[in-house]
Design an enzyme around this catalytic site. Structure first.
Site, PDB file in Angstrom:
ATOM      1  N   SER A 105       0.810  -1.213   0.000  1.00  0.00           N
ATOM      2  CA  SER A 105       0.000   0.000   0.000  1.00  0.00           C
ATOM      3  C   SER A 105       0.852   1.276   0.000  1.00  0.00           C
ATOM      4  O   SER A 105       1.632   1.505  -0.904  1.00  0.00           O
ATOM      5  CB  SER A 105      -0.946  -0.052   1.202  1.00  0.00           C
ATOM      6  OG  SER A 105      -1.916   0.953   1.122  1.00  0.00           O
ATOM      7  N   ASP A 246      -2.462   6.473  -3.534  1.00  0.00           N
ATOM      8  CA  ASP A 246      -1.309   5.843  -2.886  1.00  0.00           C
ATOM      9  C   ASP A 246      -0.849   4.670  -3.741  1.00  0.00           C
ATOM     10  O   ASP A 246      -1.384   4.435  -4.834  1.00  0.00           O
ATOM     11  CB  ASP A 246      -1.636   5.427  -1.435  1.00  0.00           C
ATOM     12  CG  ASP A 246      -2.592   4.254  -1.360  1.00  0.00           C
ATOM     13  OD1 ASP A 246      -3.344   4.024  -2.337  1.00  0.00           O
ATOM     14  OD2 ASP A 246      -2.611   3.548  -0.340  1.00  0.00           O
ATOM     15  N   ASP A 248      -1.179   1.483  -3.939  1.00  0.00           N
ATOM     16  CA  ASP A 248      -2.081   0.472  -4.507  1.00  0.00           C
ATOM     17  C   ASP A 248      -3.442   1.063  -4.860  1.00  0.00           C
ATOM     18  O   ASP A 248      -4.377   0.334  -5.177  1.00  0.00           O
ATOM     19  CB  ASP A 248      -2.216  -0.740  -3.584  1.00  0.00           C
ATOM     20  CG  ASP A 248      -2.938  -0.425  -2.284  1.00  0.00           C
ATOM     21  OD1 ASP A 248      -2.962   0.758  -1.884  1.00  0.00           O
ATOM     22  OD2 ASP A 248      -3.487  -1.353  -1.658  1.00  0.00           O
ATOM     23  N   ASP A 250      -5.919   2.356  -3.249  1.00  0.00           N
ATOM     24  CA  ASP A 250      -7.169   2.139  -2.509  1.00  0.00           C
ATOM     25  C   ASP A 250      -7.524   3.357  -1.661  1.00  0.00           C
ATOM     26  O   ASP A 250      -8.526   3.377  -0.972  1.00  0.00           O
ATOM     27  CB  ASP A 250      -7.117   0.865  -1.652  1.00  0.00           C
ATOM     28  CG  ASP A 250      -6.079   0.910  -0.537  1.00  0.00           C
ATOM     29  OD1 ASP A 250      -5.260   1.860  -0.518  1.00  0.00           O
ATOM     30  OD2 ASP A 250      -6.083   0.009   0.317  1.00  0.00           O
TER      31      ASP A 250
END
Length: 452
Positions: A105, A246, A248, A250
């Protein structure tokens, strides 16, 4: 890391090539996950999707994970670089048993992790995680009997990116956002090749930053954690909005046309009020976490919108939303869930919902963001050697005194990180200088007792 507990609040995470993110352990994670879904399937051959962000170590982990899954006699669909929420969608779209995301992440490039979605696109429940953990750590999965045609196969899925782009656009009912100028920071992460396309295909003019991943530059001074450059470019280019994802994708942080930061709390506030106006805010309620700014509570109160608060972590927000059928929830950090469209936080879809409101109302983001005023907030992270119950620490007395001093005009929140050995001290109040001093004193107290 605790050898008996691999799953944290958001999957399994660590520095790549050290426990638990070594090829050997990851191989066992693959075996254990495939085995658990095989048992659930009544011994039928399970199918799992694997996607990853742009970290250099992703390839190493993907190969180990794939080997483990294939050795149990399950099949793997490889989709390459994809945002976490895209894997959740593709898992449902391909009608497979589980989706696995290789990503850490917003963490630095040296870290990596594995998040797992079940076939319905939701993150795994605690009991399924515990079962997988048991097979990784204690009852190693035996695979000697899986030979010949029983070994799994791996397939590359070429159209996964296109599936997600169309899905994201559909969340806007393909409403044109022509006329809007966007600065988009892809964080050199998983959305570098999907996000620009989504916004462009809906008609926006898009200036793209940080869409050239090299394996080591993910989240590096860019993206949702470092929106400063995006804010400067917005002002320079006279754009309508800046959107920072960010690693990833999400989560999302945006800035208005003046370059002012608009965090997750403000985005949720704008969307909650809009949905209420439309009669679409189910049960007149929004779900947030204990980290949400007190200014959000005040703003919702003015519109008679109820708030339900959960522990920190988007999974807890989503659990609450699923239980009660709420349509909007999220975190200050920019994890926002629109449950009419997604099963997890989705930075691209969150940004699209906001753009839709701007377009429909014909209002600038700075004007929309005025619906909520944040109270000054100070957050200090203290590195700790152990996570002792805060109520048993000497510093607890000082925390109580600070709470009494702030009264109704602020709050104190001291909690441990779910993913790192950190104690977070957060204080909100009317005056920044005053709360900074208070937070420093509490942080020093924690450092003396359990600091590194």
């Amino acid at each position: 890391m605790n050898m008996e507990k691999l799953f944290g609040t958001d999957g399994i995470r660590g520095i790549a090539n050290t426990f638990p993110m070594t090829p050997e352990v990851v191989l066992n994670i693959g075996k254990a996950t495939a085995h658990v879904f095989k048992e659930k399937n009544g011994k039928k051959r399970p199918k799992l999707v694997i996607g990853r962000d742009t970290r250099l170590s992703g390839c190493m982990i993907e190969n180990a994970l794939t080997s483990g899954i294939l050795s149990v006699g399950a099949d793997v669909f490889l989709v390459g670089h994809m945002p976490t929420p895209a894997i959740a969608h593709v898992t449902k779209s391909l009608n497979v048993d589980a989706g696995m995301v290789i990503s850490a992440s917003h963490n630095p490039a040296a870290d990596n992790g594995i998040k797992i979605f079940s076939g319905d696109g939701y993150k795994l429940s605690d009991d399924v995680e515990e079962e997988i953990e048991k097979y990784i750590l204690t009852e190693k999965v035996k695979t000697e009997q899986i030979t010949g045609g029983f070994i799994g196969n791996a397939y590359s899925i070429d159209d996964a990116k296109g599936r997600y782009i169309e899905f994201a656009k559909a969340s806007m009912k393909n409403l044109s956002i022509r006329g809007l100028k966007i600065v988009l920071d892809c964080a050199n992460g998983a959305a570098y090749n999907t996000a620009p396309q989504v916004f462009r295909e809906l008609g926006a003019e898009v200036i793209v930053l940080n869409d050239k991943p090299d394996g080591l530059n993910i989240n590096l001074n860019c993206g949702a954690l470092h929106p400063e450059i995006m804010q400067e470019v917005v002002k320079k280019e006279k754009a309508d909005i800046g959107i920072a994802l960010d690693g990833d994708a999400d989560r999302v942080i945006v800035c208005d046309e003046k370059g002012n930061n608009v965090d997750g709390d403000h985005i949720i506030a704008i969307c909650a009020m809009y949905l209420k106006e439309k009669g679409a805010l189910t049960k007149n309620c929004v779900v947030t976490t204990i980290m949400t700014n007190k200014g959000f509570d005040i703003a919702m109160d003015t519109k008679n919108i109820r708030i339900v608060k959960t522990k920190v972590g988007d999974r807890y927000v989503i659990d609450e939303m699923r239980k009660k059928g709420y349509v909007l929830g999220g975190e200050q950090s920019g994890h926002i869930i629109f449950s009419n469209y997604t099963t997890t936080g989705d930075g691209i879809i969150s940004a699209l919902q906001l753009l839709g409101i701007m377009k429909e109302k014909g209002e600038k983001l700075s004007k929309l963001a005025e619906c909520m005023k944040s109270l000054p907030q100070v957050l200090i992270n203290v590195k700790v050697k152990e996570k002792k119950d805060i109520d048993t620490l000497e510093v607890k007395k000082h925390i109580r005194k600070t709470e009494e001093k702030l009264g109704e005009k602020g709050r104190v929140l001291v909690r441990y990180s779910g993913t790192e050995n950190l104690c977070r001290v957060m204080i909100e109040g009317e005056y920044k200088k005053e709360i900074q001093k208070m937070a420093n004193e509490i942080a020093q107290g924690i450092k003396r007792e359990i600091g590194v």
